[in-house]
Design an enzyme around this catalytic site. Structure first.
Site, mmCIF file in Angstrom:
data_model
loop_
_atom_site.group_PDB
_atom_site.id
_atom_site.type_symbol
_atom_site.label_atom_id
_atom_site.label_comp_id
_atom_site.label_asym_id
_atom_site.label_seq_id
_atom_site.Cartn_x
_atom_site.Cartn_y
_atom_site.Cartn_z
ATOM 1 N N ARG A 1 0.911 -1.166 -0.277
ATOM 2 C CA ARG A 1 0.427 -0.163 0.018
ATOM 3 C C ARG A 1 1.306 1.063 0.287
ATOM 4 O O ARG A 1 1.662 1.345 0.375
ATOM 5 C CB ARG A 1 -1.034 0.050 1.206
ATOM 6 C CG ARG A 1 -1.781 0.948 1.066
ATOM 7 C CD ARG A 1 -2.983 1.379 0.892
ATOM 8 N NE ARG A 1 -3.674 2.237 0.741
ATOM 9 C CZ ARG A 1 -3.721 3.556 0.757
ATOM 10 N NH1 ARG A 1 -2.477 4.216 0.223
ATOM 11 N NH2 ARG A 1 -5.139 4.412 0.704
ATOM 12 N N GLU B 1 -10.927 4.502 -5.783
ATOM 13 C CA GLU B 1 -11.051 3.198 -5.898
ATOM 14 C C GLU B 1 -11.403 2.751 -7.181
ATOM 15 O O GLU B 1 -11.672 4.062 -7.503
ATOM 16 C CB GLU B 1 -12.412 2.916 -4.498
ATOM 17 C CG GLU B 1 -12.189 3.331 -3.323
ATOM 18 C CD GLU B 1 -11.010 2.140 -2.530
ATOM 19 O OE1 GLU B 1 -10.707 1.229 -3.335
ATOM 20 O OE2 GLU B 1 -10.187 3.168 -1.909
ATOM 21 N N ARG C 1 -0.661 -5.682 5.047
ATOM 22 C CA ARG C 1 -0.283 -5.105 3.730
ATOM 23 C C ARG C 1 1.618 -4.662 3.675
ATOM 24 O O ARG C 1 0.562 -3.628 5.658
ATOM 25 C CB ARG C 1 -0.597 -3.791 2.362
ATOM 26 C CG ARG C 1 -2.164 -4.863 2.154
ATOM 27 C CD ARG C 1 -2.339 -3.400 1.567
ATOM 28 N NE ARG C 1 -3.362 -2.911 2.469
ATOM 29 C CZ ARG C 1 -4.025 -2.256 1.632
ATOM 30 N NH1 ARG C 1 -4.724 -1.647 0.915
ATOM 31 N NH2 ARG C 1 -5.056 -1.848 2.614
#
Length: 188
Positions: free
Chosen positions: A67, A75, A109
């Site tokens: 990330r 998005e 992540r």
């Protein structure tokens, strides 16, 4: 007895050297935040999920989901989401990058700064109007970097670049909140 201790020590040192990958260790400097997740390594970008999430494969063949730190991109299903993803792909898809881990998020992540050809990719996404500077999660960012990202976002807004070409672009965190509330209301 001393000979046996020397052999044991030598074997331990060899084993320790085999277990430690020197390219994965980065000394702590004052320019880094205080998180315990300090790691830096080189990798190749193998997947672009959206404008702020990638998958890389390091030099040992291990894949990492990353990330991008300090930014938030639309998005994929949101206005400009696929354009943001495409912009990131043009910058780094299939290319070697330097991953500078800043943290691990709740989805496990790595949250990282990505460098390609010595350039800050996270910053470049903001500069091109492909992402917001995510100030809510930039608390550990260096002051000069924070200001630089803010200035890049202001300039992108002024020039109406990327997502700023829309009259009122919706921040991704607001979009996600809206989607969660839709899901909650349909479940009731």
């Amino acid at each position: 007895m001393i000979q046996k201790m020397k052999l044991t020590l030598l074997a331990s040192m060899i084993l320790l050297n085999a277990c430690v990958a020197p390219e994965h260790t980065v000394p702590h400097t004052s320019s880094q935040s205080t998180t315990n997740h300090r790691e830096s390594y080189t990798a190749t970008v193998i997947k672009i999920a959206d404008g702020d999430t990638i998958t890389v494969q390091d030099n040992h063949g291990v894949t990492h989901k990353i990330r991008l730190a300090y930014i938030d991109a639309p998005e994929t299903k949101q206005n400009y989401g696929s354009d943001s993803k495409d912009g990131l792909a043009k910058l780094i898809s299939g290319k070697p990058v330097r991953v500078n881990v800043r943290d691990i998020d709740r989805y496990q992540r790595e949250v990282a700064l990505i460098e390609a050809n010595g350039r800050d990719v996270n910053y470049r996404q903001v500069e091109l109007g492909n992402a917001w500077h995510y100030t809510q999660y930039a608390k550990n960012q260096l002051a000069e970097d924070y200001q630089r990202y803010q200035a890049a976002m202001a300039k992108a807004k002024e020039k109406k670049l990327g997502l700023w070409s829309f009259a009122r672009p919706q921040a991704p965190w607001d979009y996600r909140k809206q989607q969660r509330s839709k899901t909650t209301s349909t479940e009731e």
